[in-house]
Design a protein around this motif. Structure first.
Motif, PDB file in Angstrom:
ATOM      1  N   ALA A  53      69.343 -23.033 -11.224  1.00  0.00           N
ATOM      2  CA  ALA A  53      69.199 -22.267  -9.990  1.00  0.00           C
ATOM      3  C   ALA A  53      70.404 -21.366  -9.732  1.00  0.00           C
ATOM      4  O   ALA A  53      70.340 -20.480  -8.875  1.00  0.00           O
ATOM      5  N   GLY A  54      71.511 -21.602 -10.444  1.00  0.00           N
ATOM      6  CA  GLY A  54      72.733 -20.866 -10.161  1.00  0.00           C
ATOM      7  C   GLY A  54      73.235 -21.172  -8.754  1.00  0.00           C
ATOM      8  O   GLY A  54      73.815 -20.329  -8.077  1.00  0.00           O
ATOM      9  N   HIS A  55      72.971 -22.394  -8.322  1.00  0.00           N
ATOM     10  CA  HIS A  55      73.298 -22.813  -6.959  1.00  0.00           C
ATOM     11  C   HIS A  55      73.819 -24.244  -7.047  1.00  0.00           C
ATOM     12  O   HIS A  55      73.143 -25.110  -7.593  1.00  0.00           O
ATOM     13  N   HIS A  56      74.999 -24.495  -6.535  1.00  0.00           N
ATOM     14  CA  HIS A  56      75.656 -25.771  -6.792  1.00  0.00           C
ATOM     15  C   HIS A  56      75.958 -26.522  -5.510  1.00  0.00           C
ATOM     16  O   HIS A  56      76.498 -25.945  -4.563  1.00  0.00           O
ATOM     17  N   PRO A  57      75.629 -27.818  -5.489  1.00  0.00           N
ATOM     18  CA  PRO A  57      75.878 -28.622  -4.296  1.00  0.00           C
ATOM     19  C   PRO A  57      77.342 -29.019  -4.178  1.00  0.00           C
ATOM     20  O   PRO A  57      78.070 -29.075  -5.173  1.00  0.00           O
ATOM     21  N   ASP A  58      77.756 -29.310  -2.968  1.00  0.00           N
ATOM     22  CA  ASP A  58      79.040 -29.947  -2.726  1.00  0.00           C
ATOM     23  C   ASP A  58      78.777 -31.445  -2.800  1.00  0.00           C
ATOM     24  O   ASP A  58      77.839 -31.943  -2.169  1.00  0.00           O
ATOM     25  N   LEU A  59      79.574 -32.156  -3.591  1.00  0.00           N
ATOM     26  CA  LEU A  59      79.348 -33.576  -3.833  1.00  0.00           C
ATOM     27  C   LEU A  59      80.553 -34.398  -3.417  1.00  0.00           C
ATOM     28  O   LEU A  59      81.695 -33.981  -3.598  1.00  0.00           O
ATOM     29  N   GLU A  60      80.269 -35.586  -2.914  1.00  0.00           N
ATOM     30  CA  GLU A  60      81.305 -36.566  -2.614  1.00  0.00           C
ATOM     31  C   GLU A  60      80.792 -37.911  -3.133  1.00  0.00           C
ATOM     32  O   GLU A  60      79.695 -38.344  -2.769  1.00  0.00           O
ATOM     33  N   ILE A  61      81.564 -38.541  -4.006  1.00  0.00           N
ATOM     34  CA  ILE A  61      81.163 -39.806  -4.608  1.00  0.00           C
ATOM     35  C   ILE A  61      82.108 -40.895  -4.112  1.00  0.00           C
ATOM     36  O   ILE A  61      83.326 -40.754  -4.193  1.00  0.00           O
ATOM     37  N   SER A  62      81.522 -41.967  -3.607  1.00  0.00           N
ATOM     38  CA  SER A  62      82.296 -43.112  -3.159  1.00  0.00           C
ATOM     39  C   SER A  62      81.587 -44.366  -3.655  1.00  0.00           C
ATOM     40  O   SER A  62      80.578 -44.801  -3.074  1.00  0.00           O
ATOM     41  N   TYR A  63      82.065 -44.899  -4.762  1.00  0.00           N
ATOM     42  CA  TYR A  63      81.494 -46.054  -5.455  1.00  0.00           C
ATOM     43  C   TYR A  63      80.008 -45.857  -5.715  1.00  0.00           C
ATOM     44  O   TYR A  63      79.646 -45.197  -6.671  1.00  0.00           O
TER      45      TYR A  63
END
Length: 93
Positions: A53-63
């Motif tokens: 899509a050429g569109h990227h999410p903002d990600l936050e990983i916590s365990y």
């Protein structure tokens, strides 16, 4: 540049997304997994649809939790691209 959606368009599109919330100019969801490994496996599955899509999410990983936020940064808010990617992400297990 992508066209910003109106508030009415945002609310209408959000009706079709289970688990997602509209918070300001972002679509958000938190996915919970059994453990860290499953959370990372899920994140890796996001690469292909985001790149396509050429569109990227903002990600936050916590365990075992992955928080995803979508917004169209260059447009300054929510566009159809955000809802399209949210639909694709919703299909990933």
């Amino acid at each position: 540049m992508a066209q910003l959606l109106t508030e009415a368009e945002i609310q209408e599109s959000a009706k079709f997304l289970s688990g997602w919330t509209v918070e300001g100019s972002k679509l958000k969801i938190t996915r919970t997994f059994k453990d860290f490994i499953q959370a990372i496996e899920f994140v890796n599955k996001l690469v292909e649809p985001a790149e396509s899509a050429g569109h990227h999410p903002d990600l936050e990983i916590s365990y075992n939790k992955v928080k995803i936020a979508l917004t169209t940064h260059d447009a300054g808010g929510l566009t159809q691209a955000d809802f399209d990617l949210a639909q694709a992400i919703s299909q990933i297990n």
